[in-house]
Design a protein around this motif. Structure first.
Motif, PDB file in Angstrom:
ATOM      1  N   UNK A 154       0.694  -1.185   0.043  1.00 23.73           N
ATOM      2  CA  UNK A 154      -0.053  -0.087  -0.039  1.00 23.73           C
ATOM      3  C   UNK A 154       1.155   1.376   0.070  1.00 23.73           C
ATOM      4  N   UNK A 155       2.168   1.033  -0.152  1.00 19.03           N
ATOM      5  CA  UNK A 155       3.099   2.280  -0.119  1.00 19.03           C
ATOM      6  C   UNK A 155       2.861   3.164  -1.347  1.00 19.03           C
ATOM      7  N   UNK A 156       3.103   4.500  -1.078  1.00 14.58           N
ATOM      8  CA  UNK A 156       3.187   5.336  -2.313  1.00 14.58           C
ATOM      9  C   UNK A 156       4.137   6.554  -1.880  1.00 14.58           C
ATOM     10  N   UNK A 157       4.723   7.126  -2.917  1.00 13.72           N
ATOM     11  CA  UNK A 157       5.171   8.587  -3.121  1.00 13.72           C
ATOM     12  C   UNK A 157       4.380   9.548  -3.519  1.00 13.72           C
ATOM     13  N   UNK A 158       4.381  10.499  -2.601  1.00 13.48           N
ATOM     14  CA  UNK A 158       3.557  11.860  -2.751  1.00 13.48           C
ATOM     15  C   UNK A 158       4.373  13.221  -3.070  1.00 13.48           C
ATOM     16  N   UNK A 159       4.118  13.960  -3.980  1.00 18.13           N
ATOM     17  CA  UNK A 159       4.568  15.129  -4.066  1.00 18.13           C
ATOM     18  C   UNK A 159       3.549  16.265  -4.652  1.00 18.13           C
ATOM     19  N   UNK A 178      11.721   0.397 -10.840  1.00 19.20           N
ATOM     20  CA  UNK A 178      10.414   0.620 -11.411  1.00 19.20           C
ATOM     21  C   UNK A 178       9.684   1.717 -11.363  1.00 19.20           C
ATOM     22  N   UNK A 179       8.937   1.778 -12.374  1.00 23.47           N
ATOM     23  CA  UNK A 179       8.004   2.983 -12.741  1.00 23.47           C
ATOM     24  C   UNK A 179       6.715   3.134 -12.506  1.00 23.47           C
ATOM     25  N   UNK A 180       5.989   4.441 -11.922  1.00 24.32           N
ATOM     26  CA  UNK A 180       4.860   4.330 -11.486  1.00 24.32           C
ATOM     27  C   UNK A 180       4.103   5.547 -12.057  1.00 24.32           C
ATOM     28  N   UNK A 181       3.096   5.538 -12.400  1.00 21.73           N
ATOM     29  CA  UNK A 181       2.369   6.639 -12.987  1.00 21.73           C
ATOM     30  C   UNK A 181       1.648   7.447 -11.772  1.00 21.73           C
ATOM     31  N   UNK A 182       1.645   8.800 -12.027  1.00 24.15           N
ATOM     32  CA  UNK A 182       1.261   9.373 -10.659  1.00 24.15           C
ATOM     33  C   UNK A 182      -0.163  10.047 -11.160  1.00 24.15           C
ATOM     34  N   UNK A 183      -1.067  10.272 -10.071  1.00 24.46           N
ATOM     35  CA  UNK A 183      -2.154  10.627 -10.199  1.00 24.46           C
ATOM     36  C   UNK A 183      -2.840  11.750  -8.837  1.00 24.46           C
ATOM     37  N   UNK A 194      -3.275  19.807  -2.888  1.00 24.53           N
ATOM     38  CA  UNK A 194      -2.951  19.773  -4.253  1.00 24.53           C
ATOM     39  C   UNK A 194      -1.771  18.405  -4.743  1.00 24.53           C
ATOM     40  N   UNK A 195      -1.826  17.501  -3.841  1.00 20.57           N
ATOM     41  CA  UNK A 195      -0.915  16.395  -3.976  1.00 20.57           C
ATOM     42  C   UNK A 195      -1.094  15.614  -5.202  1.00 20.57           C
ATOM     43  N   UNK A 196      -0.090  14.931  -5.491  1.00 19.91           N
ATOM     44  CA  UNK A 196       0.193  13.849  -6.253  1.00 19.91           C
ATOM     45  C   UNK A 196       0.714  12.719  -5.703  1.00 19.91           C
ATOM     46  N   UNK A 197       0.179  11.438  -6.220  1.00 23.30           N
ATOM     47  CA  UNK A 197       0.808  10.299  -5.690  1.00 23.30           C
ATOM     48  C   UNK A 197       0.995   9.259  -6.776  1.00 23.30           C
ATOM     49  N   UNK A 198       1.992   8.225  -6.603  1.00 21.57           N
ATOM     50  CA  UNK A 198       2.416   7.165  -7.501  1.00 21.57           C
ATOM     51  C   UNK A 198       2.509   6.197  -6.461  1.00 21.57           C
ATOM     52  N   UNK A 199       2.131   4.817  -6.992  1.00 20.61           N
ATOM     53  CA  UNK A 199       2.320   3.752  -6.007  1.00 20.61           C
ATOM     54  C   UNK A 199       3.787   3.382  -5.909  1.00 20.61           C
ATOM     55  N   UNK A 200       4.090   2.898  -4.836  1.00 14.98           N
ATOM     56  CA  UNK A 200       5.431   2.593  -4.565  1.00 14.98           C
ATOM     57  C   UNK A 200       5.484   1.045  -3.968  1.00 14.98           C
ATOM     58  N   UNK A 201       5.214   0.099  -4.571  1.00 15.45           N
ATOM     59  CA  UNK A 201       4.999  -1.210  -3.998  1.00 15.45           C
ATOM     60  C   UNK A 201       6.283  -1.917  -3.817  1.00 15.45           C
ATOM     61  N   UNK A 202       7.459  -1.415  -4.433  1.00 18.19           N
ATOM     62  CA  UNK A 202       8.746  -2.069  -3.980  1.00 18.19           C
ATOM     63  C   UNK A 202       9.360  -1.353  -2.741  1.00 18.19           C
TER      64      UNK A 202
END
Length: 458
Positions: A154-159, A178-183, A194-202
């Motif tokens: 369930x981890x993710x990176x947010x910016x 690994x590359x993840x799309x942000x939404x 106004x955050x964006x986040x991308x999955x970070x399963x690794x």
């Protein structure tokens, strides 16, 4: 007898130099009222300019502040609660672990343009922001967390960017291999507005090793670009084709180079002054504290080369000086020429000097401050000179008075341009002016209003 005394008093009021000076002083104070009104008008026009720029920003994209990235790893925890019988029981809950980058590097090159709307302009830019760095191996023991508690799936990176409308491509983030799309972030799970986040399963790799990341943002913005200091070490390299950048925020660049039409700046910021911890649990609002963000933000503003309203405001602040010097010069010219100028004519000349500032304001919106100042000054000096010439019937003294007026307006222009040395230049010039007035005033008969044949006799 009473009629004769009345006649003498009337004659004294007409001819007394002292009475004339009192009138000039009162007129000067009265003229401060329209001068203050013009100051308000300048502020209104500046506010209108800011409104237009805000409208351009709304349609294009606003000033951008880039925040992040932050690695968020949910984990399981247990808390003690009371069951239906009131007895202690353990309940499993989900918390979040927030990790800031160990090293954060950002590079961006601004391609600027100027958008005109009516008589107002705004600086806009397009840029590609490249972020890279790594998250250091986390110290779970310091937080009282066991690696088995982590929910890495369930981890993710947010910016975040301030105005999502400025994004021109769908951003993606490479974490490790690994590359993840942000939404856009959903609900309040993000650490940013106004955050964006991308999955970070690794993200589980961070338990034993550091985890690198890269991210690229194609971005539009208006007026400026800023960054939030989040890395243990934050390095920013920023360049652009704009000749008048204004570096602001909590940190100034360690190195900068500004040319006529380009700039380059580099920041190297350590975490010792950071208001944020490098890792914490639970609270998603730590990075949204406004005052803390202000203490960790730095970047560049793309200001216009000349702020015409600011310079017009500065010119208006010297209005009382121009009025006093002009009236004193006219008064001395009147005494030297032995030609009385009626008080009403002083009122008209004062009105002309006030009109100078409305001309300056209106013309500067069309042609810029420098040309507006020249045109307005020539117009007012010409008008007053022609009027004084018709009163004195003496071309030589009229042209001398025109020269004095030109010196006054030129002196004010120089002071406005000097900025840092304005106080010094103004103080020296005022000293010289007072000395000249002392020299001429020593030969004036303040009762009779004329020059004596012998200097120094009053």
């Amino acid at each position: 007898m009473e009629s004769q005394q009345s006649t003498q008093i009337t004659h004294w009021l007409r001819e007394s130099v002292s009475v004339k000076l009192v009138f000039i002083g009162m007129l000067t104070l009265v003229l401060l009222i329209p001068s203050a009104m013009i100051g308000n008008l300048i502020h209104e026009r500046a506010a209108r300019r800011d409104e237009v720029i805000s409208n351009i920003s709304y349609n294009f994209a606003g000033k951008q502040l880039i925040k992040g990235p932050v690695l968020v790893i949910p984990y399981k925890d247990q808390i003690e609660v009371a069951d239906v019988n009131g007895k202690p029981a353990l309940k499993q809950v989900e918390r979040k672990l927030f990790l800031l980058p160990d090293q954060l590097s950002i590079k961006a090159e601004l391609k600027t343009d100027v958008i005109h709307k009516g008589m107002f302009s705004a600086v806009v830019y397009k840029t590609q922001v490249r972020m890279s760095g790594n998250f250091a191996k986390t110290d779970l023991n310091a937080l009282g967390i066991d690696a088995k508690q982590l929910l890495t799936d369930k981890a993710f990176v947010t910016f975040s960017v301030s105005d999502l409308k400025g994004l021109k491509t769908n951003p993606s983030l490479t974490l490790g291999s690994q590359t993840f799309a942000a939404a856009p972030s959903a609900g309040n799970v993000s650490a940013f507005t106004n955050g964006l986040q991308a999955a970070a399963t690794n993200a589980g790799e961070i338990v034993g090793n550091s985890l690198s990341f890269t991210c690229s943002l194609e971005l539009n913005g208006t007026d400026g670009l800023s960054f939030l200091q989040l890395g243990k070490t934050t390095d920013v390299e920023l360049s652009g084709n704009w000749g008048t950048p204004n570096f602001d925020g909590r940190f100034l660049p360690d190195a900068r180079q500004v040319k006529d039409k380009a700039f380059n700046a580099r920041w190297h910021v350590l975490y010792y002054n950071s208001p944020f911890p490098q890792q914490w649990t639970d609270s998603a609002s730590v990075l949204n504290n406004v005052s803390k963000q202000q203490n960790a933000t730095f970047g560049v503003n793309l200001r216009m080369p000349v702020d015409d309203y600011q310079e017009t405001t500065r010119a208006n602040k010297y209005a009382v000086l121009i009025i006093v010097l002009t009236f004193v010069s006219l008064f001395l010219t009147e005494l030297i020429g032995k030609r009385k100028i009626h008080s009403f004519n002083y009122v008209l000349i004062g009105a002309a000097m006030i009109i100078f500032y409305t001309l300056l304001l209106s013309l500067s919106e069309q042609m810029g401050f420098n040309w507006a100042y020249i045109v307005a000054a020539l117009a007012i000096v010409g008008l007053i000179t022609a009027f004084v010439s018709s009163l004195l019937k003496n071309k030589l003294k009229s042209f001398s008075f025109a020269g004095i007026l030109s010196v006054f307006y030129g002196f004010i222009y120089v002071i406005i341009q000097l900025e840092d040395f304005a106080l010094l230049a103004g103080s020296i010039a005022l000293f010289v002016i007072v000395a000249v007035l002392m020299y001429f005033s020593r030969k004036i008969n303040w009762d009779g209003g004329h020059y004596d044949k012998k200097p120094g006799v009053v």
